[in-house]
Design an enzyme around this catalytic site. Structure first.
Site, PDB file in Angstrom:
ATOM      1  N   CYS A 255       8.840 -16.377   2.334  1.00 20.66           N
ATOM      2  CA  CYS A 255       8.229 -17.771   3.159  1.00 20.66           C
ATOM      3  C   CYS A 255       7.455 -18.752   3.903  1.00 20.66           C
ATOM      4  O   CYS A 255       7.077 -19.383   2.507  1.00 20.66           O
ATOM      5  CB  CYS A 255       9.086 -16.923   4.310  1.00 20.66           C
ATOM      6  SG  CYS A 255       9.926 -17.646   5.611  1.00 20.66           S
TER       7      CYS A 255
ATOM      8  N   HIS B 272      13.090 -13.008   3.200  1.00 20.99           N
ATOM      9  CA  HIS B 272      12.424 -12.131   3.469  1.00 20.99           C
ATOM     10  C   HIS B 272      13.043 -11.148   2.419  1.00 20.99           C
ATOM     11  O   HIS B 272      13.641 -10.504   2.679  1.00 20.99           O
ATOM     12  CB  HIS B 272      12.560 -11.685   4.815  1.00 20.99           C
ATOM     13  CG  HIS B 272      11.802 -12.866   5.229  1.00 20.99           C
ATOM     14  ND1 HIS B 272       9.973 -12.289   5.640  1.00 20.99           N
ATOM     15  CD2 HIS B 272      12.128 -13.954   6.304  1.00 20.99           C
ATOM     16  CE1 HIS B 272       9.625 -13.654   6.446  1.00 20.99           C
ATOM     17  NE2 HIS B 272      10.728 -13.973   6.826  1.00 20.99           N
TER      18      HIS B 272
ATOM     19  N   GLU C  36      11.568  -7.576   2.693  1.00 20.48           N
ATOM     20  CA  GLU C  36      11.417  -6.318   2.423  1.00 20.48           C
ATOM     21  C   GLU C  36      12.332  -6.234   3.999  1.00 20.48           C
ATOM     22  O   GLU C  36      12.421  -4.639   4.233  1.00 20.48           O
ATOM     23  CB  GLU C  36      10.173  -6.435   3.625  1.00 20.48           C
ATOM     24  CG  GLU C  36      10.052  -7.661   4.980  1.00 20.48           C
ATOM     25  CD  GLU C  36       9.850  -9.475   4.479  1.00 20.48           C
ATOM     26  OE1 GLU C  36       8.986 -10.053   5.226  1.00 20.48           O
ATOM     27  OE2 GLU C  36      10.184  -9.895   3.007  1.00 20.48           O
TER      28      GLU C  36
ATOM     29  N   SER D 284      -2.729  15.691  22.040  1.00 16.96           N
ATOM     30  CA  SER D 284      -1.991  14.792  22.701  1.00 16.96           C
ATOM     31  C   SER D 284      -0.461  16.096  22.616  1.00 16.96           C
ATOM     32  O   SER D 284       0.880  15.338  23.309  1.00 16.96           O
ATOM     33  CB  SER D 284      -1.241  13.382  22.781  1.00 16.96           C
ATOM     34  OG  SER D 284      -0.924  13.345  21.404  1.00 16.96           O
ATOM     35  N   GLY D 285      -0.144  16.475  22.304  1.00 21.07           N
ATOM     36  CA  GLY D 285       1.249  17.625  21.616  1.00 21.07           C
ATOM     37  C   GLY D 285       2.070  16.354  20.789  1.00 21.07           C
ATOM     38  O   GLY D 285       3.083  16.714  20.668  1.00 21.07           O
ATOM     39  N   GLY D 286       1.590  15.289  20.702  1.00 21.08           N
ATOM     40  CA  GLY D 286       2.121  14.390  19.450  1.00 21.08           C
ATOM     41  C   GLY D 286       1.658  14.847  18.382  1.00 21.08           C
ATOM     42  O   GLY D 286       1.331  15.840  17.942  1.00 21.08           O
ATOM     43  N   VAL D 287       2.707  13.595  16.480  1.00 19.44           N
ATOM     44  CA  VAL D 287       2.388  14.168  15.016  1.00 19.44           C
ATOM     45  C   VAL D 287       0.987  13.586  14.934  1.00 19.44           C
ATOM     46  O   VAL D 287       0.110  14.361  14.246  1.00 19.44           O
ATOM     47  CB  VAL D 287       3.794  13.127  14.942  1.00 19.44           C
ATOM     48  CG1 VAL D 287       2.919  12.922  13.427  1.00 19.44           C
ATOM     49  CG2 VAL D 287       4.838  13.666  14.999  1.00 19.44           C
ATOM     50  N   ASP D 288       0.267  12.239  15.219  1.00 23.23           N
ATOM     51  CA  ASP D 288      -0.612  11.975  14.996  1.00 23.23           C
ATOM     52  C   ASP D 288      -1.500  12.449  15.070  1.00 23.23           C
ATOM     53  O   ASP D 288      -2.835  12.902  14.161  1.00 23.23           O
ATOM     54  CB  ASP D 288      -0.998  10.378  16.059  1.00 23.23           C
ATOM     55  CG  ASP D 288      -0.139   9.440  15.350  1.00 23.23           C
ATOM     56  OD1 ASP D 288       1.270   9.952  13.717  1.00 23.23           O
ATOM     57  OD2 ASP D 288       1.050   8.623  16.002  1.00 23.23           O
ATOM     58  N   SER D 289      -2.028  13.723  16.022  1.00 25.71           N
ATOM     59  CA  SER D 289      -3.537  14.526  17.050  1.00 25.71           C
ATOM     60  C   SER D 289      -3.589  15.607  16.656  1.00 25.71           C
ATOM     61  O   SER D 289      -4.185  15.667  16.042  1.00 25.71           O
ATOM     62  CB  SER D 289      -3.427  14.312  18.852  1.00 25.71           C
ATOM     63  OG  SER D 289      -2.374  14.888  19.013  1.00 25.71           O
TER      64      SER D 289
END
Length: 512
Positions: free
Chosen positions: A78, A170, A172, A224-229
């Site tokens: 583009c 595009h 993608e 934090s209880g989340g996926v990343d940490s």
């Protein structure tokens, strides 16, 4: 490791390009166009992203192409295609009618390697206000759209040492039906990539790097209880064992039973984790506060104070670990110029400079879906890996108005019933994020022969890939009816349930 570089000119789809490339097992990195590194032996190709800008804008983003042309294959998408045409002597003009939406691809040469296994007249997605009307010398059209516009062009064979391909559409986005095949052809047929990037297979490499970086030092990590940490903690635990010191704060604003469930999961992972009961501290700090931004600041500042207390009690700690992932890194280097403000999705903001802790970010080069795959490889419990995203300030921003213990109870109960029905019906993993919002209003109802005057709950469920944009989930009416019935019959204090059918944008996923 071999890599494809992506020069970001500000397109909303740039991260999507990178994710699609990595899905092909090809490693890629995004850089702002003004901070693109010089090509080296690891570079296999360069992709120029789209942009909301026009090449005719006085301050349009520009890139010196000379270090790249004739050294590596280049793909312009583009705006990237328009920039190449404009830079090399072609003509880019304002389109008489803005080309946006579906179009169809007329491939002019069926033997063109970029279109290998791409069907004639397949759908592609256009999104641009400028159009290329004349190609630079040494370039040829290889595909047109159904209205005879230039859809794709390339450098002529023999004129360039390395090919240059340009697309006005595009590839993608999902609306370009064979877009992933086109990107595959660029990576494998044009750039000759070997396809050795598999996120889960780099776990051993990441752990080895962490051991080398940290040595015999100690590391502090707020979970934090989340996926990343959680995945960051698992990697660090594999690398340094009990020299990783974690803490998990119960701020009283988590989902029903979440603190106990997550702590149990952390103990099963053998993490060195300390639980901190700060429920009353957060409720006291939020008393009388109704402004959403004030809520966020109060919660953030109190987390910082608790972090300070933990750090002070662990004098041997030299490192601060954070669950920063690749989108956080990308968004901290804005395309519109260098910025001193770092986006802090997972980062602990506002920490005192006197701490002098070095920062380690095990996941800073991975997208969310890659983080989940790494977590699976590490054996992290499924209930954590598949958990929906949850806002940092917790239920405080799912309670419209003042936060009280009673309101927290109401929204926790309603949310738990909603999530339970989603899981039982098989819709939980089809939805990107779901939750209940307690409104700061009451409505009249009738239960039995009695009049009620109780709170209203709004249900929110959205579909998304990264949270940047989201569409409301078309949940079956029967499912919504069951959720409403369960909440009204089982949560005393709520007598009305509504469903939020707003998309992002213009709305946000959370209400506050």
């Amino acid at each position: 490791m071999e890599r494809i570089l992506i020069a970001d000119f500000g397109s909303q789809y740039t991260q999507l390009i990178a994710r699609k490339i990595r899905e092909l097992n090809v490693y890629c990195e995004i850089y702002p166009y003004y901070d693109l590194p010089q090509p080296d032996d690891t570079c296999k190709g360069l992709i120029l992203s789209g942009s909301p800008a026009s090449v005719h804008d006085p301050n349009s983003p520009r890139l010196n192409l000379q270090p790249w042309l004739n050294r590596l294959p280049v793909l312009g998408i583009c705006y990237g295609a328009q920039l190449i045409a404009d830079t090399l002597g072609g003509t880019v003009e304002k389109a008489t009618a803005r080309e946006y939406g579906r179009s169809y691809l007329n491939i002019l040469n069926e033997h063109e390697v970029l279109f290998k296994e791409v069907h004639q007249n397949s759908q592609v997605w256009m999104s641009h206000a400028d159009t290329i009307t004349r190609l630079p010398e040494g370039f040829s059209v290889i595909a047109r759209t159904n209205d005879a516009g230039i859809a794709a062009y390339r450098s002529d064979n023999g004129r360039w040492l390395q090919p240059v391909y340009c697309l006005q559409f595009h590839p993608e986005v999902v609306h370009s039906v064979y877009g992933q095949q086109i990107l595959r052809n660029f990576c494998y047929e044009v750039c000759r990539c070997r396809g050795e990037w598999v996120a889960a297979s780099v776990v051993a490499t990441v752990i080895a790097q962490l051991r080398e970086t940290i040595g015999r030092d100690h590391v502090l990590l707020a979970l934090s209880g989340g996926v990343d940490s959680t995945v960051a903690a698992a990697l660090l635990h594999q690398a340094i064992g009990d020299r990783l010191h974690c803490f998990f704060v119960d701020n009283g604003l988590l989902r029903k039973g979440e603190f106990e469930q997550v702590m149990q999961a952390y103990r099963s992972m053998k993490l060195n984790v300390r639980s901190i009961d700060a429920r009353q501290r957060f409720l006291d700090a939020l008393k009388g506060i109704t402004d959403p931004e004030q809520k966020r600041k109060i919660i953030g500042e109190l987390f910082v104070r608790i972090f300070e207390e933990q750090a002070a009690s662990l004098a041997q700690v030299q490192w601060l670990a954070q669950g920063t992932i690749y989108p956080d890194v990308i968004e901290s280097r804005p395309v519109h110029g260098p910025s001193a403000t770092i986006k802090s999705h997972h980062n602990v903001g506002g920490l005192p400079k006197t701490m002098q802790l070095k920062v380690v970010e095990p996941l800073r080069m991975f997208f969310k879906d890659e983080v989940r795959r790494i977590g699976k490889e590490l054996g992290i419990p499924t209930e954590i890996l598949e958990r929906h995203p949850f806002p940092g300030p917790g239920l405080a921003i799912r309670i419209v108005g003042e936060v009280t213990a009673e309101k927290v109870r109401l929204v926790q109960e309603a949310d738990a019933l909603f999530i339970d029905v989603l899981k039982q019906s098989g819709f939980y993993n089809r939805v990107w994020q779901a939750g209940a919002i307690l409104l700061d209003t009451r409505s009249v109802g009738v239960m039995g022969d009695e009049r009620t005057y109780e709170y209203v709950v709004a249900l929110r469920a959205v579909e998304s890939t990264d949270g940047m944009t989201a569409d409301w989930s078309r949940l079956p009416h029967e499912l919504l009816a069951k959720v409403a019935n369960d909440i009204i019959n089982n949560v005393k204090g709520i007598n009305r349930v509504v469903y939020d059918i707003s998309s992002k944008p213009p709305a946000t996923i959370e209400w506050e």
